[in-house]
Design a protein around this motif. Structure first.
Motif, PDB file in Angstrom:
ATOM      1  N   UNK A  98      -0.270   9.081   8.021  1.00  0.00           N
ATOM      2  CA  UNK A  98      -0.175   9.887   6.969  1.00  0.00           C
ATOM      3  C   UNK A  98      -1.513  10.151   6.534  1.00  0.00           C
ATOM      4  N   UNK A 140      12.494  -3.328   0.731  1.00  0.00           N
ATOM      5  CA  UNK A 140      12.576  -2.639   2.217  1.00  0.00           C
ATOM      6  C   UNK A 140      13.633  -1.753   2.366  1.00  0.00           C
ATOM      7  N   UNK A 141      13.475  -0.984   3.457  1.00  0.00           N
ATOM      8  CA  UNK A 141      14.583  -0.314   3.769  1.00  0.00           C
ATOM      9  C   UNK A 141      15.557  -1.000   4.684  1.00  0.00           C
ATOM     10  N   UNK A 164       7.384  -4.481   6.587  1.00  0.00           N
ATOM     11  CA  UNK A 164       8.555  -3.511   5.975  1.00  0.00           C
ATOM     12  C   UNK A 164       7.877  -2.198   5.518  1.00  0.00           C
ATOM     13  N   UNK A 165       8.720  -1.034   5.379  1.00  0.00           N
ATOM     14  CA  UNK A 165       8.184  -0.005   4.583  1.00  0.00           C
ATOM     15  C   UNK A 165       9.476   0.563   3.686  1.00  0.00           C
ATOM     16  N   UNK A 197       1.378   5.113   0.364  1.00  0.00           N
ATOM     17  CA  UNK A 197       0.787   6.315   1.006  1.00  0.00           C
ATOM     18  C   UNK A 197       1.369   7.379   0.440  1.00  0.00           C
ATOM     19  N   UNK A 198       0.466   8.369   0.053  1.00  0.00           N
ATOM     20  CA  UNK A 198       0.973   9.919  -0.421  1.00  0.00           C
ATOM     21  C   UNK A 198       1.317  10.736   0.828  1.00  0.00           C
ATOM     22  N   UNK A 199       2.655  10.969   0.957  1.00  0.00           N
ATOM     23  CA  UNK A 199       3.056  11.901   2.210  1.00  0.00           C
ATOM     24  C   UNK A 199       3.176  13.431   1.684  1.00  0.00           C
ATOM     25  N   UNK A 212      10.746   3.971   0.890  1.00  0.00           N
ATOM     26  CA  UNK A 212      10.444   5.268   0.125  1.00  0.00           C
ATOM     27  C   UNK A 212      10.347   4.955  -1.359  1.00  0.00           C
ATOM     28  N   UNK A 269      11.186   1.784  11.346  1.00  0.00           N
ATOM     29  CA  UNK A 269      12.480   1.755  10.612  1.00  0.00           C
ATOM     30  C   UNK A 269      13.206   2.880  10.377  1.00  0.00           C
ATOM     31  N   UNK A 270      14.812   2.508  10.454  1.00  0.00           N
ATOM     32  CA  UNK A 270      15.720   3.583  10.232  1.00  0.00           C
ATOM     33  C   UNK A 270      15.926   3.640   8.910  1.00  0.00           C
ATOM     34  N   UNK A 314       1.390   3.989   7.495  1.00  0.00           N
ATOM     35  CA  UNK A 314       2.702   4.367   7.711  1.00  0.00           C
ATOM     36  C   UNK A 314       2.787   5.821   8.131  1.00  0.00           C
ATOM     37  N   UNK A 337       0.923  -1.228   0.072  1.00  0.00           N
ATOM     38  CA  UNK A 337       0.090   0.238   0.066  1.00  0.00           C
ATOM     39  C   UNK A 337       0.927   1.142   0.033  1.00  0.00           C
ATOM     40  N   UNK A 392       9.837  13.690  -1.066  1.00  0.00           N
ATOM     41  CA  UNK A 392       9.558  12.225  -0.969  1.00  0.00           C
ATOM     42  C   UNK A 392       8.081  12.121  -1.054  1.00  0.00           C
ATOM     43  N   UNK A 423       5.794   9.204   9.140  1.00  0.00           N
ATOM     44  CA  UNK A 423       7.026  10.169   9.205  1.00  0.00           C
ATOM     45  C   UNK A 423       7.223  10.001  10.650  1.00  0.00           C
ATOM     46  N   UNK A 429       3.915   0.704   2.551  1.00  0.00           N
ATOM     47  CA  UNK A 429       3.712  -0.361   3.616  1.00  0.00           C
ATOM     48  C   UNK A 429       3.519  -1.800   2.824  1.00  0.00           C
ATOM     49  N   UNK A 431       5.333   6.729   0.440  1.00  0.00           N
ATOM     50  CA  UNK A 431       5.861   5.658   1.329  1.00  0.00           C
ATOM     51  C   UNK A 431       5.031   4.258   0.962  1.00  0.00           C
ATOM     52  N   UNK A 445      10.564   5.782   9.829  1.00  0.00           N
ATOM     53  CA  UNK A 445       9.411   5.849   9.199  1.00  0.00           C
ATOM     54  C   UNK A 445       8.631   4.540   9.914  1.00  0.00           C
ATOM     55  N   UNK A 505       5.764   1.490  10.484  1.00  0.00           N
ATOM     56  CA  UNK A 505       4.905   0.927   9.914  1.00  0.00           C
ATOM     57  C   UNK A 505       3.906   0.395  11.004  1.00  0.00           C
TER      58      UNK A 505
END
Lengths: 198, 198, 198, 198
Positions: free
Chosen positions: C115, A114-115, A135-136, A89-91, A138, C89-90, C136, A87, A125, C138, A130, A128, C128, C130
């Motif tokens: 968000x 994943x980050x 995990x998340x 997400x618009x940030x 960018x 998450x870093x 998600x 999913x 940015x 910030x 999900x 983001x 960020x 999860x």
């Protein structure tokens, strides 16, 4: 918009000087054959981006020669192909690339990225992700390099119907419009004369 | 601080794996011999920066292989050697690199560098130069690449006594402290297992 | 570090001129009583931040007068109290605030914040979140305002034991060190004389 | 473009709900009467910016209630009226606001504004001014607040013919186009239901 394609197997991968000179924005998708892309063509594309051509890099293009060269980092990440839900997400809901999007985009089956994602911090940015597995990422990252604008967009594994999703299509179309050149004075470099008495 | 030097003429330019592994921050100055620097050493330095080593690039180092590779742009600019006055203004007075500086630093004789400077937009801009001949320049530029911090600092032509100026020395010392590594978890890349049931 | 507390019910909320003058960094937590905080005290804290004091804003402090005033936006968001899992998450593993952290921090029970989060784009985004419910956020956002540094950190609902988590404590301690003042020249404003002949 | 004016002496300064609702971009110039602007109108304009209306703030508008409120800082600076030369250098030659500009814009007579300028770090810095008296200034500064884009542009003292300069006019026209709304989904805030089972 007028669109055309260029593929790896064409002479110069279809990215001749003439083609690039006529291109406002280049969309790049690649996967397992990044190393087969000619360094000469990559350098040519880089010069065109610095001169103002937009560049939209999709999904596994994160490891392309052109993207890593323009970023200056490894662009490495973690990943998993498990048919899971993503999913986005618009940030940055007022950004041109988010125009007309919903609050989030759901893709029921995608590859996971994943980050940590080893990129320079995005100047803007926009999205983001999900992931179902915890995990998340960018997933929508804007950069300016020289006079050119660059957008990295995460989704688009070859095994899933992501590019048939209307909101995904909207992101890419918006990104092309955002990345289209808006030329200022061509930069002049080298030895220069003073404008004031010294 | 413990300091040592490495020069072009040493084996591996003095930048062996062992030396880099022990270095928290590397200060880079180069001019006409950028092309003599080995690509292998440059790649090694890049890897160390991405792994956390700080990098402070001085003056004509803007055209070094390591800086252009990490930036992804040409790093080109305009210039003039005319023995003219430069005044560097602090535009981020609370930044660690501005600690202890005056509102501006005056250098009565320096080489001129002018915009446009073909770099990625600095993540933080600390200093802007005014030149007697009518130009300006982004003279103190911060970047994060991987886990490493990078600072570009403009002054330092070989014909002028710039590095004897106490405020210039302060900028470089501050930059070294700012760029020193603050290691988080070493990034893990590649295929990964889900953290949640999918 | 030397620490002390100040609470809403104290005279001037415990944030007198004298207390603020001695404070390097202020950590702010508030929830339902934001409107009871005196505008005079808020203005005083804002002046101290612009003059260099660090500010760490926790969780529901996003709606505090001091944070919204310094941000210039509504700082609004979506939320849910459902005892669900959060994983931070870093995304900036080399940043001082990420020093010593794992790749992610898991909190088995927290309030959810989603968000869009109506804040200015963070100058650096460190974390960020999860959430189990599909969102998600910030969650670790850095800003410079005047000579002061500001860090917003999301976790910390009053019903969950978040602040007993060692990694959460590490984030806050790192943020305090990062936000501590590094004073440059005190800014001088107003009418000024030319430095060159005009 | 369709343009209209609103002035301090009109009811609600000409900025009624209806007028703002129809406005894509608002250009703001003010000087000695900032304190006469109604707080209610300022709050209304802020809400419209956060909802997507563009805002272009000119010259002495740096001290307007609307700009300082959106920035969260003092927006203070140093200044001098001495009929001196200003030269604005483009430092983001590919940015939409720099489209069609020369490498620099020369204004033979202007008021001087000097750093430090107490603003949040611009998300994009487009122009830097050089002044004859020895100072520099960040003269073209881009911000996103909520869904709205904000551009601060320095020149425009009431005693000089700055706004008759074709390149200055081009900057303002470009800024208006850049700041025009590109609406995404209207942000939804408040209590929300989970999208996944928890």
């Amino acid at each position: 918009m007028q669109t055309r394609t260029a593929t790896l197997d064409e002479p110069e991968h279809g990215l001749t000087e003439a083609v690039l000179a006529q291109s406002d924005v280049l969309i790049w998708w690649g996967h397992k054959a990044h190393h087969e892309v000619s360094d000469e063509v990559v350098q040519r594309v880089q010069q065109r981006v610095l001169a103002g051509m937009g560049l939209v890099v999709l999904h596994s293009g994160h490891f392309s020669k052109i993207f890593t060269r323009l970023m200056g980092t490894s662009c490495n990440l973690s990943w998993r192909v498990a048919n899971e839900k993503e999913r986005l997400w618009v940030v940055a809901p007022g950004h041109p690339i988010a125009e007309g999007l919903n609050a989030s985009i759901e893709l029921s089956h995608e590859e996971m990225y994943s980050e940590p994602f080893d990129i320079p911090p995005p100047e803007t940015l926009v999205l983001i992700s999900w992931f179902q597995g915890g995990e998340v990422f960018r997933s929508g990252c804007c950069y300016q390099r020289g006079q050119g604008r660059i957008f990295y967009f995460r989704p688009g594994h070859e095994a899933y119907p992501t590019y048939h999703n209307a909101q995904v299509q909207r992101v890419i179309a918006n990104a092309v419009r955002w990345a289209a050149p808006t030329p200022g004075a061509p930069p002049v470099f080298g030895r220069t004369q003073p404008l004031e008495q010294i």
